[in-house]
Design a protein around this motif. Sequence first.
Motif, PDB file in Angstrom:
ATOM      1  N   GLN A  92      -5.951   5.127  18.376  1.00  0.00           N
ATOM      2  CA  GLN A  92      -5.536   6.381  17.857  1.00  0.00           C
ATOM      3  C   GLN A  92      -5.134   5.516  16.502  1.00  0.00           C
ATOM      4  O   GLN A  92      -5.274   6.902  15.094  1.00  0.00           O
ATOM      5  N   CYS A  93      -5.277   4.918  15.725  1.00  0.00           N
ATOM      6  CA  CYS A  93      -4.556   4.405  14.727  1.00  0.00           C
ATOM      7  C   CYS A  93      -6.169   5.225  13.372  1.00  0.00           C
ATOM      8  O   CYS A  93      -5.844   5.427  12.915  1.00  0.00           O
ATOM      9  N   ARG A  94      -6.975   5.164  14.135  1.00  0.00           N
ATOM     10  CA  ARG A  94      -8.422   5.876  13.205  1.00  0.00           C
ATOM     11  C   ARG A  94      -8.138   6.666  13.328  1.00  0.00           C
ATOM     12  O   ARG A  94      -8.719   7.780  12.343  1.00  0.00           O
ATOM     13  N   LYS A  95      -7.672   7.836  14.408  1.00  0.00           N
ATOM     14  CA  LYS A  95      -7.623   9.113  14.064  1.00  0.00           C
ATOM     15  C   LYS A  95      -6.843   9.725  13.868  1.00  0.00           C
ATOM     16  O   LYS A  95      -6.954  11.015  12.668  1.00  0.00           O
ATOM     17  N   ALA A  98       1.319  -1.018   0.236  1.00  0.00           N
ATOM     18  CA  ALA A  98       0.249   0.154   0.097  1.00  0.00           C
ATOM     19  C   ALA A  98       0.473   1.112   0.316  1.00  0.00           C
ATOM     20  O   ALA A  98       0.281   2.121  -0.340  1.00  0.00           O
ATOM     21  N   ALA A  99       2.250   0.657   0.522  1.00  0.00           N
ATOM     22  CA  ALA A  99       2.889   2.222   0.089  1.00  0.00           C
ATOM     23  C   ALA A  99       2.930   2.947  -1.317  1.00  0.00           C
ATOM     24  O   ALA A  99       4.049   3.516  -1.222  1.00  0.00           O
ATOM     25  N   SER A 119       7.870  10.054   5.979  1.00  0.00           N
ATOM     26  CA  SER A 119       8.680   9.270   4.760  1.00  0.00           C
ATOM     27  C   SER A 119       8.020   9.250   2.770  1.00  0.00           C
ATOM     28  O   SER A 119       7.098  10.462   2.880  1.00  0.00           O
ATOM     29  N   SER A 120       8.472   8.707   1.676  1.00  0.00           N
ATOM     30  CA  SER A 120       8.444   8.472   0.911  1.00  0.00           C
ATOM     31  C   SER A 120       7.018   7.886   0.738  1.00  0.00           C
ATOM     32  O   SER A 120       6.316   7.732  -0.677  1.00  0.00           O
ATOM     33  N   ALA A 121       6.601   7.246   1.732  1.00  0.00           N
ATOM     34  CA  ALA A 121       5.336   6.279   1.610  1.00  0.00           C
ATOM     35  C   ALA A 121       4.202   7.033   1.565  1.00  0.00           C
ATOM     36  O   ALA A 121       4.680   8.112   2.146  1.00  0.00           O
ATOM     37  N   ALA A 122       2.471   6.801   0.383  1.00  0.00           N
ATOM     38  CA  ALA A 122       1.967   8.077   0.784  1.00  0.00           C
ATOM     39  C   ALA A 122       1.498   8.502   2.004  1.00  0.00           C
ATOM     40  O   ALA A 122       1.538   7.118   3.214  1.00  0.00           O
ATOM     41  N   ASP A 123       0.668   9.554   1.839  1.00  0.00           N
ATOM     42  CA  ASP A 123       0.760   9.937   3.429  1.00  0.00           C
ATOM     43  C   ASP A 123      -0.910   9.148   3.618  1.00  0.00           C
ATOM     44  O   ASP A 123      -0.607   9.360   5.288  1.00  0.00           O
ATOM     45  N   SER A 124      -1.942   8.949   2.798  1.00  0.00           N
ATOM     46  CA  SER A 124      -2.548   7.712   3.811  1.00  0.00           C
ATOM     47  C   SER A 124      -1.540   6.620   4.433  1.00  0.00           C
ATOM     48  O   SER A 124      -2.369   5.258   4.904  1.00  0.00           O
ATOM     49  N   ASP A 125      -0.253   6.393   4.022  1.00  0.00           N
ATOM     50  CA  ASP A 125       0.288   5.416   4.718  1.00  0.00           C
ATOM     51  C   ASP A 125       1.196   5.516   4.955  1.00  0.00           C
ATOM     52  O   ASP A 125       2.494   4.936   4.612  1.00  0.00           O
ATOM     53  N   PRO A 126       1.388   6.444   5.883  1.00  0.00           N
ATOM     54  CA  PRO A 126       2.716   6.554   6.736  1.00  0.00           C
ATOM     55  C   PRO A 126       3.708   4.946   7.366  1.00  0.00           C
ATOM     56  O   PRO A 126       2.773   4.553   7.769  1.00  0.00           O
ATOM     57  N   VAL A 127       5.320   5.893   7.793  1.00  0.00           N
ATOM     58  CA  VAL A 127       5.676   5.122   8.502  1.00  0.00           C
ATOM     59  C   VAL A 127       5.536   5.525   9.879  1.00  0.00           C
ATOM     60  O   VAL A 127       5.385   6.617  10.476  1.00  0.00           O
ATOM     61  N   ALA A 178       0.668  -0.482   8.503  1.00  0.00           N
ATOM     62  CA  ALA A 178      -0.297  -1.562   9.148  1.00  0.00           C
ATOM     63  C   ALA A 178      -1.193  -0.534   7.602  1.00  0.00           C
ATOM     64  O   ALA A 178      -1.870  -0.339   8.351  1.00  0.00           O
ATOM     65  N   ASP A 179      -0.833  -0.860   6.671  1.00  0.00           N
ATOM     66  CA  ASP A 179      -1.294  -0.781   5.806  1.00  0.00           C
ATOM     67  C   ASP A 179      -2.127  -1.854   4.349  1.00  0.00           C
ATOM     68  O   ASP A 179      -2.080  -1.043   3.036  1.00  0.00           O
TER      69      ASP A 179
END
Length: 447
Positions: A75-78, A14-15, A58-66, A361-362
């Motif tokens: 917290q993940c849902r937030k 997903a990244a 990171s270089s990962a997509a904003d919706s798939d952060p490291v 977790a993406d």
Amino acid sequence: MNLASRGRSLPLMAAGVLCAALGLFPAAEAGAAVPASVPHAGADAAHPVQNPSAVVASSAADSDPVFTAPVSTSQCRKQIARGCYSPLQYRTAYDLDPLYKQGITGRGRTIVIADSYGSPTIQHDLDVFDHQWGLPNTTVDVVKWGDVPKFDPKNADMTGWAGETTLDVEAAHAVAPGARIVLVETAVSETEGDVGVPEMMSAINHLVDRGTGDVVSMSWATSEAEFPGFSQGDYTALTSQRYAFVNAARHGVTLTASSGDGGGDAKRLDAAWPAGDPLVTAIGGTELHLNDQGKRTAPDSAWSGSGGERSKVFARPSYQDSVRKVVGTHRGTPDISMAASTDGAMWMYSSFDPANVGWTADGAGTSEASPLFAAVVALADQAAGHRLGQIDDDLYRLQGHAHSGLVDVTTGRTGTAGFPATRGYDQATGLGTVDAAVLVHALAHRS
């Protein structure tokens, strides 16, 4: 490579990196009691950090952060608007703790994981994963099959497979922490059709001949239609690769494979392979709905992306006679399902890409489900004291029994062209999902 909507072989992270079109991360339970054989990491592991600053640019997509460290599900849902689960939450969700308390951890059993290229940091990453969640350390036995090329973190194909490898190993170890893990890395990337399949089959066959492995997980898939000759009704290119599976069945080795991530197609005869092979247990995907402690807030539902088709190559096997009204005269998939949804992916640690070191977790997908279920089989092998071999006969025999450990999934569907989850067997989730504490003993005792 036309399986983007169903489940291709190349890993797909997903990244933003293409990887096997079968999922990436498992989920688990927080704060469960853990026996001495499965050490607990303490409060920090059971209740991961909840600091929003844990997100790393990171270089990962904003919706798939490291992340620098895992955060709680709430917290993940937030932070990224979806669920993230730990292996500890999975213990509650899949009722694993009663087995661990009985000493059933997979000890003495071996899970073989087959991936192209592998990951150069798999041992280090599993060690970090284990430390975070209080899991016992284990050595990953790596078998290089062929001249595996040097890892290049700028090669999307290689990083995709490295992500797949990390998922497979960490997911299997999370459920069967006492099992030995053998990772076989092939030198040719499995993409579509018979590209890379010969290497996968020869590697698996070699390990079967050596007596290595009680269960083999294959979290990759390719369309039957991508094999040469399919459109002319000549399936030899595919069936000639089955020798490894025939050999595995002869040696009592269980085979599991992801059913694909394209949502299924109710109008098409073209299953994902190897999941559609009658000698393989096809693993579909569900979506878990858990709170921070791993307790369900709603029943599991079918994951919309989970693959489930009927095979054109293989006729309905006898173990599916009881569900002939659903599958007709063809082999139907999946057989059973576990966590796969992108909303509720398991935390995974990786460091193979220097630009994206940390926790993600993406991913999810049915790539997660296959190693999860393979690990359940390893637990059952230990409980039985021997290999269980091809288990589909037993799974379908257990359907409808009060103490089967099979949990029917009746909500959700697998995409607009796929299948709805209904009572009983369906091609959204197969026989349903698992209560491991019950299913392991049901399989082990053949009751």
